[in-house]
Design a protein around this motif. Structure first.
Motif, PDB file in Angstrom:
ATOM      1  N   VAL A 110     -12.096   5.267  -9.529  1.00  0.00           N
ATOM      2  CA  VAL A 110     -11.256   4.452 -10.303  1.00  0.00           C
ATOM      3  C   VAL A 110     -11.738   2.918 -10.020  1.00  0.00           C
ATOM      4  O   VAL A 110     -11.614   2.055 -10.700  1.00  0.00           O
ATOM      5  CB  VAL A 110      -9.876   4.498  -9.853  1.00  0.00           C
ATOM      6  CG1 VAL A 110      -9.625   3.935  -8.297  1.00  0.00           C
ATOM      7  CG2 VAL A 110      -8.922   3.432 -10.543  1.00  0.00           C
ATOM      8  N   TYR A 111     -12.458   2.685  -8.823  1.00  0.00           N
ATOM      9  CA  TYR A 111     -13.135   1.560  -8.581  1.00  0.00           C
ATOM     10  C   TYR A 111     -14.383   1.140  -8.944  1.00  0.00           C
ATOM     11  O   TYR A 111     -14.805   0.251  -8.622  1.00  0.00           O
ATOM     12  CB  TYR A 111     -12.948   1.108  -6.969  1.00  0.00           C
ATOM     13  CG  TYR A 111     -11.343   1.323  -6.515  1.00  0.00           C
ATOM     14  CD1 TYR A 111     -10.582   0.299  -6.915  1.00  0.00           C
ATOM     15  CD2 TYR A 111     -11.152   2.331  -5.585  1.00  0.00           C
ATOM     16  CE1 TYR A 111      -9.288   0.332  -6.407  1.00  0.00           C
ATOM     17  CE2 TYR A 111      -9.938   2.295  -5.007  1.00  0.00           C
ATOM     18  CZ  TYR A 111      -9.007   1.483  -5.453  1.00  0.00           C
ATOM     19  OH  TYR A 111      -7.736   1.479  -5.015  1.00  0.00           O
ATOM     20  N   PRO A 161     -14.128   5.626  -4.632  1.00  0.00           N
ATOM     21  CA  PRO A 161     -13.477   6.409  -5.656  1.00  0.00           C
ATOM     22  C   PRO A 161     -13.575   6.000  -7.116  1.00  0.00           C
ATOM     23  O   PRO A 161     -13.786   4.835  -7.329  1.00  0.00           O
ATOM     24  CB  PRO A 161     -11.835   6.165  -5.170  1.00  0.00           C
ATOM     25  CG  PRO A 161     -11.571   5.082  -4.441  1.00  0.00           C
ATOM     26  CD  PRO A 161     -12.913   4.724  -3.670  1.00  0.00           C
ATOM     27  N   SER A 187       0.908  -1.208   0.100  1.00  0.00           N
ATOM     28  CA  SER A 187      -0.140   0.091   0.065  1.00  0.00           C
ATOM     29  C   SER A 187       0.868   1.273  -0.073  1.00  0.00           C
ATOM     30  O   SER A 187       1.436   1.530   0.968  1.00  0.00           O
ATOM     31  CB  SER A 187      -0.903   0.003   1.061  1.00  0.00           C
ATOM     32  OG  SER A 187      -1.728  -1.174   1.119  1.00  0.00           O
ATOM     33  N   PRO A 188       0.792   1.943  -1.133  1.00  0.00           N
ATOM     34  CA  PRO A 188       1.703   3.119  -1.278  1.00  0.00           C
ATOM     35  C   PRO A 188       1.442   4.255  -0.203  1.00  0.00           C
ATOM     36  O   PRO A 188       2.408   4.480   0.579  1.00  0.00           O
ATOM     37  CB  PRO A 188       1.482   3.881  -2.670  1.00  0.00           C
ATOM     38  CG  PRO A 188       0.668   2.481  -3.276  1.00  0.00           C
ATOM     39  CD  PRO A 188      -0.251   1.946  -2.115  1.00  0.00           C
ATOM     40  N   THR A 189       0.204   5.005  -0.092  1.00  0.00           N
ATOM     41  CA  THR A 189      -0.067   6.007   0.795  1.00  0.00           C
ATOM     42  C   THR A 189      -0.980   5.825   1.719  1.00  0.00           C
ATOM     43  O   THR A 189      -1.899   5.017   1.308  1.00  0.00           O
ATOM     44  CB  THR A 189      -0.399   7.175  -0.212  1.00  0.00           C
ATOM     45  OG1 THR A 189      -1.617   7.089  -0.510  1.00  0.00           O
ATOM     46  CG2 THR A 189       0.675   7.636  -1.272  1.00  0.00           C
ATOM     47  N   GLU A 222      -3.629   7.312   2.186  1.00  0.00           N
ATOM     48  CA  GLU A 222      -5.025   7.640   1.684  1.00  0.00           C
ATOM     49  C   GLU A 222      -5.346   6.649   0.601  1.00  0.00           C
ATOM     50  O   GLU A 222      -6.497   6.084   0.828  1.00  0.00           O
ATOM     51  CB  GLU A 222      -4.991   8.940   0.908  1.00  0.00           C
ATOM     52  CG  GLU A 222      -6.090   9.403   0.451  1.00  0.00           C
ATOM     53  CD  GLU A 222      -6.238  10.477  -0.296  1.00  0.00           C
ATOM     54  OE1 GLU A 222      -6.523  10.730  -1.651  1.00  0.00           O
ATOM     55  OE2 GLU A 222      -5.870  11.762   0.147  1.00  0.00           O
ATOM     56  N   GLN A 223      -4.445   6.202  -0.177  1.00  0.00           N
ATOM     57  CA  GLN A 223      -4.773   5.117  -0.826  1.00  0.00           C
ATOM     58  C   GLN A 223      -5.163   3.786  -0.121  1.00  0.00           C
ATOM     59  O   GLN A 223      -6.098   3.031  -0.518  1.00  0.00           O
ATOM     60  CB  GLN A 223      -3.669   4.697  -1.887  1.00  0.00           C
ATOM     61  CG  GLN A 223      -3.796   5.720  -3.186  1.00  0.00           C
ATOM     62  CD  GLN A 223      -2.499   5.274  -4.011  1.00  0.00           C
ATOM     63  OE1 GLN A 223      -1.488   5.131  -3.436  1.00  0.00           O
ATOM     64  NE2 GLN A 223      -2.490   5.555  -5.391  1.00  0.00           N
ATOM     65  N   ALA A 224      -4.509   3.544   0.730  1.00  0.00           N
ATOM     66  CA  ALA A 224      -4.528   2.462   1.775  1.00  0.00           C
ATOM     67  C   ALA A 224      -6.213   2.498   2.386  1.00  0.00           C
ATOM     68  O   ALA A 224      -6.772   1.357   2.451  1.00  0.00           O
ATOM     69  CB  ALA A 224      -3.539   2.460   2.868  1.00  0.00           C
ATOM     70  N   GLN A 245      -8.654   4.265   0.841  1.00  0.00           N
ATOM     71  CA  GLN A 245      -9.526   3.832   0.120  1.00  0.00           C
ATOM     72  C   GLN A 245      -9.837   2.274  -0.371  1.00  0.00           C
ATOM     73  O   GLN A 245     -10.562   1.892  -0.398  1.00  0.00           O
ATOM     74  CB  GLN A 245      -9.137   4.707  -1.316  1.00  0.00           C
ATOM     75  CG  GLN A 245      -9.424   6.177  -1.347  1.00  0.00           C
ATOM     76  CD  GLN A 245      -8.913   6.746  -2.640  1.00  0.00           C
ATOM     77  OE1 GLN A 245      -8.317   6.254  -3.393  1.00  0.00           O
ATOM     78  NE2 GLN A 245      -9.617   7.968  -2.481  1.00  0.00           N
ATOM     79  N   GLN A 246      -8.604   1.804  -0.564  1.00  0.00           N
ATOM     80  CA  GLN A 246      -8.408   0.236  -0.819  1.00  0.00           C
ATOM     81  C   GLN A 246      -8.968  -0.356   0.255  1.00  0.00           C
ATOM     82  O   GLN A 246      -9.959  -1.331  -0.051  1.00  0.00           O
ATOM     83  CB  GLN A 246      -6.932   0.031  -0.754  1.00  0.00           C
ATOM     84  CG  GLN A 246      -6.397  -0.243  -2.276  1.00  0.00           C
ATOM     85  CD  GLN A 246      -5.631  -1.224  -2.450  1.00  0.00           C
ATOM     86  OE1 GLN A 246      -4.775  -1.624  -1.556  1.00  0.00           O
ATOM     87  NE2 GLN A 246      -5.322  -1.555  -3.624  1.00  0.00           N
ATOM     88  N   SER A 247      -8.927  -0.003   1.616  1.00  0.00           N
ATOM     89  CA  SER A 247      -9.671  -0.810   2.630  1.00  0.00           C
ATOM     90  C   SER A 247     -11.037  -0.840   2.659  1.00  0.00           C
ATOM     91  O   SER A 247     -11.711  -1.515   2.830  1.00  0.00           O
ATOM     92  CB  SER A 247      -8.987  -0.279   4.195  1.00  0.00           C
ATOM     93  OG  SER A 247      -9.924  -0.506   5.016  1.00  0.00           O
TER      94      SER A 247
END
Lengths: 317, 204
Positions: free
Chosen positions: B196-197, B194, B116-118, B120-122, B124-126
């Motif tokens: 993208v998903y 988001p 998980s890069p950042t 915030e992305q983490a 969102q992914q979560s």
């Protein structure tokens, strides 16, 4: 615009997994070319599957490797706390409890009722038939075993179809002795009158009635006590034979050997003096005790089933 | 998706003869898959942990009933049964708090992938993963099992059929219904996700 059917969905779903046959696949490819709706369906389905497959793989939080302790079945003292053991205990407990209750109920039933499983119970109908056999004779004092012999004798003496089915073995020779032998019956045995002059129509009805009645009731009918099972001389072979006359003892009323005995006191004035009630037979000693022991055993097993089940539950982390 | 174990047949043979260490090689190979299956069926880690351990114990004791074919499908069948046992137990002894319910937020979900890069992305992914998991949880049990075995465990249709004890046609239809349901479920919640998903259903 074509609707997407469930079948289309199945095709698309299997298409994504490469689980279509070559023919199905090329057919679907052709449809996808010309049906944008189907194409969109495929895309969203593929995206969904992609999202699910992208879920981060889970790792087991610990090793599930086994050791001896884990594979050894749980025990409760000396009893394996397995599901099988609990199930068997529970089944055995149920059986014992039911049997125990039946035994106790039987032992405490009205004193004229025969104890469960006593051989005499099966022999009762034979006693009713016996007078048929001893058609020409006076009243007889019969033990259950001798009853059969009397029937055998009748088979030789008369043309009764009912009795003819009896194929007695060692009874045959005794049958020759006839009434003399029979008179030597044990004291206390049921005494039955036989009077050929009785109205014939009465006999068949009574026999049918007795056959339908529980044997305990048949005893009441006679007004006699059930002989105690102790000391009975009835063999298995005799028992097996005892069943036969019962089934075949419904000859047509026109038969000369038709049962002429009437067992109801109203139609047979001579019956009353001829019936000699047996001295009260003791209910088989220990029947109540056996019933009680069965109940106790059943309760113990039930407890064991519960305890092993609980022990199994406790073992779980 | 677990790679094939090379000497699997030999290990099974040895385990059948009572060689515990041989069986434990199989356990280590399949335990992540078994735990994941249990977690996806049951929805919480504690129950999944119990069910997974129980599954391996049962599998070891039942090795005699393994008649060849896919060992993984056979093992997953046992694991599925262990999960259903767990569900029955849970039904008898209802969860004392809402936290114990599958899919509840307090459940410490699976660890995030290390990549998980950042933050915030983490996050969102979560969020996305939680949404997917809840949609999967909401499926009918039969459909859920088919979906888990196919899209999470990576079993073939034939293996799923063996594992679930149904025929191939049933596998196909359950799986397609399950996927359609998850898609509908995700479309309903996608405004939370988001862009993208999002599933591109409404684009024209």
């Amino acid at each position: 615009m074509a609707r997407i059917t469930d079948q289309d969905l199945e095709l698309l779903s299997a298409y994504l997994d490469g689980e279509l046959t070559a023919a199905e696949r090329s057919a679907l490819d052709a449809r996808l070319q010309r049906e944008p709706e189907l194409r969109r369906e495929l895309d969203t389905l593929r995206a969904t599957v992609g999202l699910i497959r992208a879920l981060p793989p889970l790792k087991a939080p610990r090793d599930y490797t086994l050791d001896e302790r884990l594979i050894r079945p749980a025990r409760l003292w000396i009893f394996p706390a397995t599901a099988t053991f609990s199930a068997i205990s529970a089944a055995a407990a149920t059986l014992l409890l039911v049997l125990g209750v039946i035994t106790l109920l039987t032992a405490n039933a009205p004193k004229s009722a025969p104890s469960a499983g006593a051989p005499q119970v099966a022999a009762q109908p034979t006693q009713q038939i016996t007078p048929t056999a001893a058609a020409a004779s006076e009243m007889l004092a019969l033990s259950p075993a001798l009853t059969l012999e009397a029937a055998g004798a009748a088979a030789n003496d008369t043309t009764s179809k009912a009795s003819a089915t009896i194929t007695s073995t060692d009874e045959e020779e005794q049958a020759a002795g006839g009434a003399d032998t029979l008179r030597q019956a044990e004291p206390g045995a049921l005494m039955l009158p036989a009077s050929p002059q009785q109205p014939q129509e009465a006999a068949p009805s009574i026999m049918m009635e007795s056959a339908a009645l529980p044997t305990g009731t048949a005893e009441f009918f006679f007004g006699a006590e059930a002989p105690a099972p102790e000391g009975t001389t009835l063999s298995d072979a005799a028992l097996a034979q005892a069943a036969q006359p019962t089934l075949t003892a419904t000859p047509p009323p026109t038969d000369t050997a038709t049962p002429t005995l009437t067992l109801t006191p109203t139609t047979t004035p001579t019956l009353t003096p001829t019936v000699t009630p047996t001295p009260t037979p003791a209910v088989p000693a220990g029947t109540s005790t056996i019933g009680g022991l069965m109940l106790i055993g059943g309760l113990v097993l039930l407890g064991l089933a519960l305890a092993t089940t609980l022990a199994r539950g406790r073992r779980r982390p | 998706m677990v790679s094939r174990l090379e000497n699997e047949a030999a290990l099974i043979q040895a385990a059948r003869r009572g060689r515990l260490e041989a069986f434990n090689v199989l356990v280590r190979h399949y335990q992540d898959g078994v735990f994941a299956l249990a977690y996806r069926i049951l929805g919480d880690r504690a129950s999944a942990d119990d069910a997974a351990q129980e599954a391996f114990i049962t599998a070891y004791r039942s090795l005699g009933s393994y008649r060849g074919g896919s060992f993984r499908a056979w093992l997953f069948r046992i694991a599925t049964n262990a999960c259903y046992d767990e569900l029955r137990r849970r039904k008898r002894r209802p969860a004392s708090s809402f936290d114990d319910l599958p899919g509840a937020d307090s459940d410490d979900g699976p660890a995030l992938p290390a990549s998980s890069p950042t933050p915030e992305q983490a996050a969102q992914q979560s969020e996305l993963h939680r949404a997917i998991e809840q949609c999967v949880q909401a499926l009918q049990p039969d459909q859920r099992l088919a979906l888990i075995l196919s899209d999470i465990e990576g079993l073939s249709y034939q293996e799923i059929a063996d594992s679930a004890g149904v025929n191939l046609g049933t596998v196909k239809s359950r799986l397609s219904r399950a996927r359609a349901s998850v898609r509908a479920c995700l479309q309903a919640v996608q405004e939370l996700l988001p862009p993208v998903y999002r599933l591109n259903t409404n684009e024209d």
